[in-house]
Design a protein around this motif. Structure first.
Motif, mmCIF file in Angstrom:
data_model
loop_
_atom_site.group_PDB
_atom_site.id
_atom_site.type_symbol
_atom_site.label_atom_id
_atom_site.label_comp_id
_atom_site.label_asym_id
_atom_site.label_seq_id
_atom_site.Cartn_x
_atom_site.Cartn_y
_atom_site.Cartn_z
ATOM 1 N N SER A 147 -5.231 10.028 121.459
ATOM 2 C CA SER A 147 -6.040 9.083 120.685
ATOM 3 C C SER A 147 -6.148 9.513 119.233
ATOM 4 C CB SER A 147 -7.439 8.973 121.301
ATOM 5 O OG SER A 147 -7.368 8.629 122.664
ATOM 6 N N ALA A 148 -6.228 10.820 119.003
ATOM 7 C CA ALA A 148 -6.288 11.324 117.633
ATOM 8 C C ALA A 148 -5.011 10.987 116.872
ATOM 9 C CB ALA A 148 -6.521 12.830 117.634
ATOM 10 N N GLY A 149 -3.880 10.923 117.595
ATOM 11 C CA GLY A 149 -2.631 10.537 116.956
ATOM 12 C C GLY A 149 -2.697 9.118 116.402
ATOM 13 N N ASP A 150 -3.334 8.221 117.144
ATOM 14 C CA ASP A 150 -3.492 6.849 116.639
ATOM 15 C C ASP A 150 -4.408 6.824 115.427
ATOM 16 O OD1 ASP A 150 -3.348 3.814 116.965
ATOM 17 O OD2 ASP A 150 -5.505 4.170 117.068
ATOM 18 N N ALA A 151 -5.493 7.593 115.479
ATOM 19 C CA ALA A 151 -6.410 7.637 114.336
ATOM 20 C C ALA A 151 -5.701 8.162 113.089
ATOM 21 C CB ALA A 151 -7.624 8.506 114.674
ATOM 22 N N LEU A 152 -4.811 9.152 113.286
ATOM 23 C CA LEU A 152 -4.074 9.701 112.145
ATOM 24 C C LEU A 152 -3.128 8.678 111.535
ATOM 25 C CD1 LEU A 152 -3.220 12.003 110.288
ATOM 26 C CD2 LEU A 152 -1.613 12.743 112.065
ATOM 27 N N THR B 13 14.911 8.393 119.186
ATOM 28 C CA THR B 13 14.110 9.250 118.317
ATOM 29 C C THR B 13 13.459 10.367 119.125
ATOM 30 O OG1 THR B 13 13.649 7.391 116.831
ATOM 31 C CG2 THR B 13 12.195 9.312 116.676
ATOM 32 N N GLY B 14 12.951 10.040 120.306
ATOM 33 C CA GLY B 14 12.329 11.041 121.162
ATOM 34 C C GLY B 14 13.279 12.132 121.590
ATOM 35 N N LEU B 15 14.571 11.819 121.707
ATOM 36 C CA LEU B 15 15.553 12.829 122.095
ATOM 37 C C LEU B 15 15.739 13.895 121.019
ATOM 38 C CD1 LEU B 15 18.331 10.643 123.793
ATOM 39 C CD2 LEU B 15 16.649 12.137 124.898
ATOM 40 N N MET B 16 15.275 13.625 119.828
ATOM 41 C CA MET B 16 15.335 14.627 118.767
ATOM 42 C C MET B 16 14.117 15.544 118.774
ATOM 43 S SD MET B 16 16.915 12.527 115.509
ATOM 44 C CE MET B 16 15.748 11.165 115.556
ATOM 45 N N TYR B 17 13.152 15.245 119.641
ATOM 46 C CA TYR B 17 11.889 15.989 119.648
ATOM 47 C C TYR B 17 11.540 16.567 121.020
ATOM 48 C CZ TYR B 17 6.854 16.798 118.979
ATOM 49 O OH TYR B 17 5.608 17.362 118.914
ATOM 50 N N TRP B 18 11.493 15.707 122.041
ATOM 51 C CA TRP B 18 10.950 16.113 123.333
ATOM 52 C C TRP B 18 11.765 17.149 124.093
ATOM 53 C CZ3 TRP B 18 6.202 16.103 124.448
ATOM 54 C CH2 TRP B 18 5.349 15.130 123.915
ATOM 55 N N PRO B 19 13.100 17.142 124.061
ATOM 56 C CA PRO B 19 13.813 18.207 124.774
ATOM 57 C C PRO B 19 13.421 19.605 124.308
ATOM 58 C CG PRO B 19 15.321 16.432 124.263
ATOM 59 C CD PRO B 19 14.029 16.121 123.548
ATOM 60 N N PHE B 20 13.183 19.773 123.012
ATOM 61 C CA PHE B 20 12.796 21.082 122.488
ATOM 62 C C PHE B 20 11.360 21.435 122.888
ATOM 63 C CE2 PHE B 20 15.889 19.085 119.643
ATOM 64 C CZ PHE B 20 16.920 20.020 119.709
ATOM 65 N N VAL B 21 10.492 20.421 122.893
ATOM 66 C CA VAL B 21 9.114 20.640 123.337
ATOM 67 C C VAL B 21 9.091 21.062 124.797
ATOM 68 C CG1 VAL B 21 6.921 19.486 123.834
ATOM 69 C CG2 VAL B 21 8.083 19.067 121.665
ATOM 70 N N GLN B 22 9.798 20.339 125.641
ATOM 71 C CA GLN B 22 9.767 20.627 127.066
ATOM 72 C C GLN B 22 10.525 21.896 127.416
ATOM 73 O OE1 GLN B 22 7.373 19.223 128.023
ATOM 74 N NE2 GLN B 22 7.723 17.293 129.086
ATOM 75 N N GLY C 37 0.207 17.196 125.610
ATOM 76 C CA GLY C 37 -0.698 16.402 124.784
ATOM 77 C C GLY C 37 -0.791 16.937 123.372
ATOM 78 N N LEU C 38 -0.782 18.273 123.237
ATOM 79 C CA LEU C 38 -0.832 18.879 121.904
ATOM 80 C C LEU C 38 0.397 18.478 121.089
ATOM 81 C CD1 LEU C 38 -2.178 20.860 119.901
ATOM 82 C CD2 LEU C 38 -0.876 22.695 121.008
ATOM 83 N N CYS C 39 1.570 18.596 121.701
ATOM 84 C CA CYS C 39 2.795 18.179 121.014
ATOM 85 C C CYS C 39 2.870 16.657 120.910
ATOM 86 C CB CYS C 39 4.015 18.710 121.766
ATOM 87 S SG CYS C 39 4.097 20.510 121.826
ATOM 88 N N GLY C 40 2.241 15.988 121.866
ATOM 89 C CA GLY C 40 2.227 14.530 121.847
ATOM 90 C C GLY C 40 1.339 13.959 120.765
ATOM 91 N N PHE C 41 0.507 14.790 120.133
ATOM 92 C CA PHE C 41 -0.327 14.318 119.024
ATOM 93 C C PHE C 41 0.555 13.736 117.919
ATOM 94 C CE2 PHE C 41 -2.059 15.511 114.820
ATOM 95 C CZ PHE C 41 -3.133 14.638 114.776
ATOM 96 N N LEU C 42 1.596 14.480 117.529
ATOM 97 C CA LEU C 42 2.518 13.982 116.512
ATOM 98 C C LEU C 42 3.315 12.790 117.030
ATOM 99 C CD1 LEU C 42 3.909 17.319 115.036
ATOM 100 C CD2 LEU C 42 2.248 15.776 114.001
ATOM 101 N N TRP C 43 3.732 12.861 118.286
ATOM 102 C CA TRP C 43 4.501 11.768 118.867
ATOM 103 C C TRP C 43 3.660 10.500 118.960
ATOM 104 C CZ3 TRP C 43 9.132 10.153 119.377
ATOM 105 C CH2 TRP C 43 9.497 9.231 120.359
ATOM 106 N N ALA C 44 2.393 10.651 119.344
ATOM 107 C CA ALA C 44 1.508 9.487 119.425
ATOM 108 C C ALA C 44 1.300 8.864 118.047
ATOM 109 C CB ALA C 44 0.171 9.880 120.041
ATOM 110 N N THR C 45 1.224 9.702 117.018
ATOM 111 C CA THR C 45 1.109 9.180 115.655
ATOM 112 C C THR C 45 2.302 8.302 115.323
ATOM 113 O OG1 THR C 45 -0.096 11.182 114.986
ATOM 114 C CG2 THR C 45 0.847 9.822 113.233
#
Length: 207
Positions: free
Chosen positions: A29-34, A139-148, A165-173
Protein backbone atom coordinates in the motif's frame (compact mmCIF):
# COMPACT_ATOMS: atom_id res chain seq x y z
CA UNK A 1 10.56 1.20 19.12
CA UNK A 2 13.47 -1.06 20.02
CA UNK A 3 11.10 -3.40 21.84
CA UNK A 4 8.85 -3.52 18.78
CA UNK A 5 11.75 -4.55 16.57
CA UNK A 6 12.75 -7.26 19.04
CA UNK A 7 9.19 -8.57 19.17
CA UNK A 8 8.80 -8.70 15.38
CA UNK A 9 11.09 -11.73 14.77
CA UNK A 10 9.31 -13.63 17.56
CA UNK A 11 5.94 -12.80 16.02
CA UNK A 12 7.14 -13.96 12.59
CA UNK A 13 8.18 -17.32 14.03
CA UNK A 14 5.13 -17.80 16.23
CA UNK A 15 2.51 -16.27 13.91
CA UNK A 16 4.14 -16.39 10.47
CA UNK A 17 0.98 -16.06 8.39
CA UNK A 18 -0.60 -12.89 9.90
CA UNK A 19 2.76 -11.21 10.47
CA UNK A 20 3.86 -11.73 6.87
CA UNK A 21 0.46 -10.79 5.45
CA UNK A 22 0.24 -7.54 7.41
CA UNK A 23 3.81 -6.50 6.59
CA UNK A 24 3.32 -7.30 2.92
CA UNK A 25 0.05 -5.37 2.76
CA UNK A 26 1.50 -2.32 4.49
CA UNK A 27 4.51 -2.18 2.18
CA UNK A 28 2.42 -2.77 -0.94
CA UNK A 29 0.00 0.00 0.00
CA UNK A 30 2.89 2.35 0.72
CA UNK A 31 4.06 1.75 -2.85
CA UNK A 32 0.78 3.17 -4.15
CA UNK A 33 1.06 6.17 -1.84
CA UNK A 34 4.58 6.80 -3.15
CA UNK A 35 3.58 6.71 -6.81
CA UNK A 36 0.75 9.16 -6.07
CA UNK A 37 3.28 11.44 -4.44
CA UNK A 38 5.58 11.21 -7.46
CA UNK A 39 2.72 11.91 -9.86
CA UNK A 40 1.70 14.99 -7.88
CA UNK A 41 -1.80 16.14 -7.04
CA UNK A 42 -3.91 15.36 -3.98
CA UNK A 43 -3.68 11.98 -2.28
CA UNK A 44 -6.29 9.49 -3.47
CA UNK A 45 -6.89 7.39 -0.35
CA UNK A 46 -9.71 5.50 -2.06
CA UNK A 47 -7.18 4.20 -4.58
CA UNK A 48 -4.76 3.25 -1.79
CA UNK A 49 -7.53 1.42 0.08
CA UNK A 50 -8.31 -0.47 -3.10
CA UNK A 51 -4.66 -1.50 -3.45
CA UNK A 52 -4.56 -2.52 0.22
CA UNK A 53 -7.73 -4.59 -0.20
CA UNK A 54 -6.32 -6.44 -3.20
CA UNK A 55 -3.04 -6.98 -1.34
CA UNK A 56 -4.55 -8.30 1.89
CA UNK A 57 -7.26 -10.43 0.29
CA UNK A 58 -5.13 -12.01 -2.42
CA UNK A 59 -1.51 -11.00 -3.00
CA UNK A 60 -0.15 -11.44 0.51
CA UNK A 61 -1.98 -14.71 1.12
CA UNK A 62 -1.17 -16.10 -2.32
CA UNK A 63 2.47 -15.16 -1.86
CA UNK A 64 2.63 -16.80 1.56
CA UNK A 65 1.04 -20.07 0.39
CA UNK A 66 2.95 -20.10 -2.90
CA UNK A 67 6.36 -19.67 -1.30
CA UNK A 68 5.59 -22.44 1.20
CA UNK A 69 4.50 -24.77 -1.58
CA UNK A 70 7.66 -24.05 -3.52
CA UNK A 71 9.79 -24.85 -0.49
CA UNK A 72 7.98 -28.14 0.07
CA UNK A 73 8.25 -29.15 -3.56
CA UNK A 74 11.87 -28.01 -3.95
CA UNK A 75 13.38 -27.94 -0.46
CA UNK A 76 16.79 -26.58 0.44
CA UNK A 77 19.22 -23.90 -0.67
CA UNK A 78 21.30 -25.90 -3.09
CA UNK A 79 21.91 -23.96 -6.34
CA UNK A 80 19.78 -26.36 -8.38
CA UNK A 81 16.82 -26.09 -5.97
CA UNK A 82 17.09 -22.29 -5.78
CA UNK A 83 17.19 -21.90 -9.56
CA UNK A 84 14.25 -24.28 -9.97
CA UNK A 85 12.21 -22.24 -7.48
CA UNK A 86 13.06 -19.01 -9.27
CA UNK A 87 12.00 -20.47 -12.63
CA UNK A 88 8.73 -21.82 -11.19
CA UNK A 89 8.02 -18.50 -9.53
CA UNK A 90 8.49 -16.54 -12.74
CA UNK A 91 6.64 -19.03 -14.94
CA UNK A 92 3.64 -19.60 -12.65
CA UNK A 93 3.48 -17.39 -9.55
CA UNK A 94 4.40 -14.12 -11.26
CA UNK A 95 1.74 -14.24 -14.01
CA UNK A 96 -0.97 -15.22 -11.52
CA UNK A 97 -0.12 -12.36 -9.14
CA UNK A 98 0.18 -9.84 -11.98
CA UNK A 99 -3.16 -10.87 -13.50
CA UNK A 100 -4.87 -10.63 -10.11
CA UNK A 101 -3.51 -7.11 -9.64
CA UNK A 102 -4.75 -5.75 -12.95
CA UNK A 103 -8.13 -7.49 -12.73
CA UNK A 104 -8.60 -6.63 -9.06
CA UNK A 105 -7.60 -3.02 -9.53
CA UNK A 106 -9.79 -2.76 -12.61
CA UNK A 107 -12.85 -4.01 -10.76
CA UNK A 108 -11.96 -1.82 -7.78
CA UNK A 109 -11.83 1.28 -9.93
CA UNK A 110 -15.17 0.36 -11.44
CA UNK A 111 -16.84 0.14 -8.04
CA UNK A 112 -15.23 3.36 -6.88
CA UNK A 113 -16.11 5.24 -10.05
CA UNK A 114 -19.71 4.16 -10.55
CA UNK A 115 -21.51 0.89 -10.05
CA UNK A 116 -23.71 1.60 -13.07
CA UNK A 117 -20.74 1.08 -15.38
CA UNK A 118 -20.66 -2.58 -14.39
CA UNK A 119 -24.43 -2.94 -14.60
CA UNK A 120 -24.43 -1.40 -18.07
CA UNK A 121 -21.52 -3.53 -19.19
CA UNK A 122 -19.31 -0.53 -19.91
CA UNK A 123 -16.57 -1.34 -17.43
CA UNK A 124 -14.16 -3.91 -18.86
CA UNK A 125 -12.29 -5.06 -15.77
CA UNK A 126 -9.90 -7.03 -18.02
CA UNK A 127 -8.89 -3.99 -20.08
CA UNK A 128 -5.69 -3.20 -18.14
CA UNK A 129 -4.77 -6.88 -18.14
CA UNK A 130 -5.14 -7.16 -21.91
CA UNK A 131 -3.30 -3.91 -22.62
CA UNK A 132 -0.49 -4.00 -20.06
CA UNK A 133 0.16 -7.57 -18.91
CA UNK A 134 2.87 -8.52 -21.38
CA UNK A 135 4.82 -5.25 -21.02
CA UNK A 136 4.62 -5.46 -17.23
CA UNK A 137 5.62 -9.13 -17.16
CA UNK A 138 8.72 -8.42 -19.28
CA UNK A 139 9.61 -5.52 -17.00
CA UNK A 140 9.24 -7.80 -13.97
CA UNK A 141 11.73 -10.25 -15.48
CA UNK A 142 14.37 -7.57 -15.08
CA UNK A 143 13.69 -7.36 -11.34
CA UNK A 144 12.00 -10.35 -9.70
CA UNK A 145 14.39 -13.18 -10.64
CA UNK A 146 17.19 -11.37 -8.79
CA UNK A 147 14.94 -10.65 -5.81
CA UNK A 148 13.79 -14.25 -5.54
CA UNK A 149 17.29 -15.59 -6.05
CA UNK A 150 18.26 -13.77 -2.87
CA UNK A 151 15.00 -14.74 -1.18
CA UNK A 152 15.32 -18.47 -1.79
CA UNK A 153 19.03 -18.67 -1.04
CA UNK A 154 19.40 -16.37 2.00
CA UNK A 155 16.05 -15.58 3.66
CA UNK A 156 14.44 -17.99 6.19
CA UNK A 157 11.11 -19.45 5.09
CA UNK A 158 9.12 -17.63 7.79
CA UNK A 159 10.40 -14.25 6.50
CA UNK A 160 10.08 -14.78 2.76
CA UNK A 161 6.68 -13.18 2.23
CA UNK A 162 7.72 -10.13 4.28
CA UNK A 163 10.94 -9.88 2.26
CA UNK A 164 8.93 -10.13 -0.96
CA UNK A 165 6.73 -7.31 0.35
CA UNK A 166 9.80 -5.21 1.13
CA UNK A 167 11.11 -5.63 -2.41
CA UNK A 168 7.55 -5.36 -3.68
CA UNK A 169 7.36 -1.81 -2.31
CA UNK A 170 9.25 -0.56 -5.37
CA UNK A 171 7.38 -2.94 -7.65
CA UNK A 172 4.02 -1.81 -6.27
CA UNK A 173 5.03 1.80 -6.92
CA UNK A 174 5.71 0.91 -10.54
CA UNK A 175 2.61 -1.31 -10.86
CA UNK A 176 0.24 1.31 -9.49
CA UNK A 177 1.74 3.94 -11.77
CA UNK A 178 1.34 1.59 -14.77
CA UNK A 179 -2.25 0.88 -13.82
CA UNK A 180 -3.02 4.60 -13.48
CA UNK A 181 -0.90 6.30 -16.15
CA UNK A 182 1.64 3.98 -17.77
CA UNK A 183 1.71 1.06 -20.16
CA UNK A 184 3.70 -1.46 -18.13
CA UNK A 185 7.12 -0.40 -19.41
CA UNK A 186 9.93 1.33 -17.57
CA UNK A 187 10.15 3.77 -20.47
CA UNK A 188 6.68 5.16 -19.71
CA UNK A 189 7.61 5.68 -16.05
CA UNK A 190 10.91 7.40 -16.85
CA UNK A 191 9.27 9.54 -19.54
CA UNK A 192 6.63 10.70 -17.08
CA UNK A 193 9.21 11.56 -14.41
CA UNK A 194 11.40 13.45 -16.91
CA UNK A 195 8.43 15.45 -18.17
CA UNK A 196 7.37 16.23 -14.61
CA UNK A 197 10.88 17.38 -13.74
CA UNK A 198 11.10 19.50 -16.87
CA UNK A 199 7.75 21.15 -16.18
CA UNK A 200 8.86 21.90 -12.61
CA UNK A 201 12.01 23.59 -13.90
CA UNK A 202 10.12 25.62 -16.50
CA UNK A 203 7.39 26.70 -14.09
CA UNK A 204 7.95 30.33 -13.04
CA UNK A 205 8.47 30.90 -9.31
CA UNK A 206 5.41 31.93 -7.35
CA UNK A 207 5.34 35.54 -6.19
Amino acid sequence: MAGWWRALPRAARRYPWPTNVLLYTGLYSAGDALQQRLRGGPADWRQTRCVATVAVTFHANFNYVWLRLLERALPGRAPRAVLAKVLCDQALGGPVALSAFYVGEGSGRGRARAGMNIVQGKDDIFLDLKQKFWNTYKTGLMYWPFVQLTNFSLVPVHWRTAYTGLCGFLWATFLCFSQQSGDGTLKSAFTFLLKKEASAVERPPEK
